[in-house]
Design an enzyme around this catalytic site. Structure first.
Site, PDB file in Angstrom:
ATOM      1  N   SER A  57       0.806  -1.225   0.000  1.00 55.37           N
ATOM      2  CA  SER A  57       0.000   0.000   0.000  1.00 55.37           C
ATOM      3  C   SER A  57       0.840   1.277   0.000  1.00 55.37           C
ATOM      4  O   SER A  57       0.442   2.264  -0.643  1.00 55.37           O
ATOM      5  CB  SER A  57      -0.988   0.007   1.173  1.00 55.37           C
ATOM      6  OG  SER A  57      -0.321  -0.038   2.417  1.00 55.37           O
ATOM      7  N   GLN A  77      -3.329  -4.524 -25.329  1.00 53.78           N
ATOM      8  CA  GLN A  77      -2.654  -5.333 -24.308  1.00 53.78           C
ATOM      9  C   GLN A  77      -2.469  -4.523 -23.035  1.00 53.78           C
ATOM     10  O   GLN A  77      -2.675  -5.015 -21.928  1.00 53.78           O
ATOM     11  CB  GLN A  77      -1.282  -5.787 -24.810  1.00 53.78           C
ATOM     12  CG  GLN A  77      -1.304  -7.003 -25.701  1.00 53.78           C
ATOM     13  CD  GLN A  77       0.098  -7.575 -25.882  1.00 53.78           C
ATOM     14  OE1 GLN A  77       1.087  -6.857 -25.819  1.00 53.78           O
ATOM     15  NE2 GLN A  77       0.163  -8.868 -26.109  1.00 53.78           N
ATOM     16  N   ARG A 104     -14.113   9.284 -32.972  1.00 54.65           N
ATOM     17  CA  ARG A 104     -15.495   9.761 -33.029  1.00 54.65           C
ATOM     18  C   ARG A 104     -15.505  11.286 -33.052  1.00 54.65           C
ATOM     19  O   ARG A 104     -16.439  11.904 -33.559  1.00 54.65           O
ATOM     20  CB  ARG A 104     -16.280   9.288 -31.803  1.00 54.65           C
ATOM     21  CG  ARG A 104     -16.539   7.795 -31.747  1.00 54.65           C
ATOM     22  CD  ARG A 104     -17.444   7.471 -30.565  1.00 54.65           C
ATOM     23  NE  ARG A 104     -18.738   8.120 -30.730  1.00 54.65           N
ATOM     24  CZ  ARG A 104     -19.553   8.411 -29.717  1.00 54.65           C
ATOM     25  NH1 ARG A 104     -19.197   8.148 -28.480  1.00 54.65           N
ATOM     26  NH2 ARG A 104     -20.721   8.982 -29.951  1.00 54.65           N
ATOM     27  N   ARG A 172     -14.219   5.301 -39.733  1.00 55.12           N
ATOM     28  CA  ARG A 172     -12.994   4.687 -39.203  1.00 55.12           C
ATOM     29  C   ARG A 172     -12.987   3.167 -39.328  1.00 55.12           C
ATOM     30  O   ARG A 172     -11.941   2.534 -39.166  1.00 55.12           O
ATOM     31  CB  ARG A 172     -12.807   5.079 -37.733  1.00 55.12           C
ATOM     32  CG  ARG A 172     -13.931   4.604 -36.835  1.00 55.12           C
ATOM     33  CD  ARG A 172     -13.775   5.076 -35.407  1.00 55.12           C
ATOM     34  NE  ARG A 172     -14.977   4.730 -34.636  1.00 55.12           N
ATOM     35  CZ  ARG A 172     -15.052   4.805 -33.305  1.00 55.12           C
ATOM     36  NH1 ARG A 172     -14.012   5.206 -32.609  1.00 55.12           N
ATOM     37  NH2 ARG A 172     -16.166   4.485 -32.679  1.00 55.12           N
ATOM     38  N   LEU A 190       2.729   3.821  -8.428  1.00 56.77           N
ATOM     39  CA  LEU A 190       4.043   3.211  -8.617  1.00 56.77           C
ATOM     40  C   LEU A 190       3.938   1.688  -8.605  1.00 56.77           C
ATOM     41  O   LEU A 190       4.608   0.999  -9.378  1.00 56.77           O
ATOM     42  CB  LEU A 190       4.991   3.696  -7.517  1.00 56.77           C
ATOM     43  CG  LEU A 190       6.413   3.149  -7.541  1.00 56.77           C
ATOM     44  CD1 LEU A 190       7.104   3.470  -8.855  1.00 56.77           C
ATOM     45  CD2 LEU A 190       7.205   3.715  -6.364  1.00 56.77           C
ATOM     46  N   ARG A 200       5.725  -7.148 -18.609  1.00 57.01           N
ATOM     47  CA  ARG A 200       6.002  -6.810 -20.002  1.00 57.01           C
ATOM     48  C   ARG A 200       7.477  -6.631 -20.315  1.00 57.01           C
ATOM     49  O   ARG A 200       7.832  -6.415 -21.481  1.00 57.01           O
ATOM     50  CB  ARG A 200       5.206  -5.560 -20.398  1.00 57.01           C
ATOM     51  CG  ARG A 200       3.711  -5.791 -20.378  1.00 57.01           C
ATOM     52  CD  ARG A 200       3.328  -6.994 -21.228  1.00 57.01           C
ATOM     53  NE  ARG A 200       1.932  -7.378 -21.058  1.00 57.01           N
ATOM     54  CZ  ARG A 200       1.355  -8.395 -21.677  1.00 57.01           C
ATOM     55  NH1 ARG A 200       2.068  -9.158 -22.496  1.00 57.01           N
ATOM     56  NH2 ARG A 200       0.088  -8.689 -21.463  1.00 57.01           N
TER      57      ARG A 200
END
Length: 237
Positions: A57, A77, A104, A172, A190, A200
């Site tokens: 926390s 992703q 849009r 589009r 963080l 990743r």
């Protein structure tokens, strides 16, 4: 460094941040009505303890905000981390925010990610997902030209639809979606940033999003050098 270019036309830019390693320390010490005015060796040990023992926390009191420009295949992703934030952080509310430009409302010139001939990858040998080694240059060149032609055809039809009065949100549909660059703001704690990086930066992550993760790390680490280092070692992956 506040901006790093990624892929052929993308980038990551630090918009703002709140806090430092000291923020993590003081968020933890407030339980005992104590506060540090400067980061000490004792404070560094506390950050290491918090990360090692999963007391996460205090890391959620430090915030980073980025502007990101990336192909849709990367953006979708990335979006999973916003959806999953509340679950893995054990909170009732997500500590991430995402606001994306929308076709849009705007009709800025479409930009697409087109891999160069040497950037196409083959299927992996021992997995149903991901990618393997680079394909032969001749094959890559073929598909670079194929993708350029396909993208150009869709762009022509998109512009024709707009010229005929079709609304932007439907026009589009003609754009080649997964390579289309989109721009968004990502604001995250963080802890959330470190969770994203842990997953990743892995060797089996898709190469394109790994490149963005490396940029996020390069920008973030000087701001939170101790906390980032410890969270990348200890966060759930």
């Amino acid at each position: 460094m506040s901006r790093i270019d990624v892929l052929d036309k993308g980038y990551v830019r630090l918009v703002s941040h709140m806090g430092s390693d000291l923020t993590v320390v003081n968020a933890a010490r407030v339980s005992y009505a104590k506060q540090s005015d400067a980061l000490s060796d004792k404070d560094v040990r506390l950050i290491k303890f918090l990360a090692r023992e999963g007391h996460t926390s205090p890391f959620r009191h430090a915030i980073l905000q980025f502007e990101i420009y990336a192909p849709l295949l990367v953006a979708r992703q990335w979006w999973k981390y916003v959806i999953g934030s509340a679950h893995y952080e054990g909170t009732g509310d997500s500590l991430e925010a995402w606001n994306e430009s929308s076709r849009r409302y705007v009709t800025e010139e479409p930009v697409f990610h087109i891999p160069e001939a040497g950037e196409w990858r083959g299927k992996p040998n021992h997995s149903k997902q991901g990618s393997g080694a680079a394909v032969a240059w001749e094959l890559g060149e073929k598909y670079t030209h194929e993708l350029m032609a396909y993208t150009e055809l869709g762009l022509q039809k998109y512009e024709a639809a707009l010229a005929d009065g079709i609304c932007a949100e439907q026009a589009r549909l003609f754009l080649a979606a997964y390579g289309l660059y989109v721009r968004w703001y990502w604001t995250a704690s963080l802890q959330s940033v470190a969770h994203f990086l842990n997953q990743r930066l892995e060797h089996d992550a898709q190469q394109e999003i790994r490149d963005y993760a490396k940029a996020i790390l390069e920008i973030s680490k000087p701001l939170f050098p101790t906390a980032i280092n410890e969270l990348l070692t200890n966060c759930e992956t």
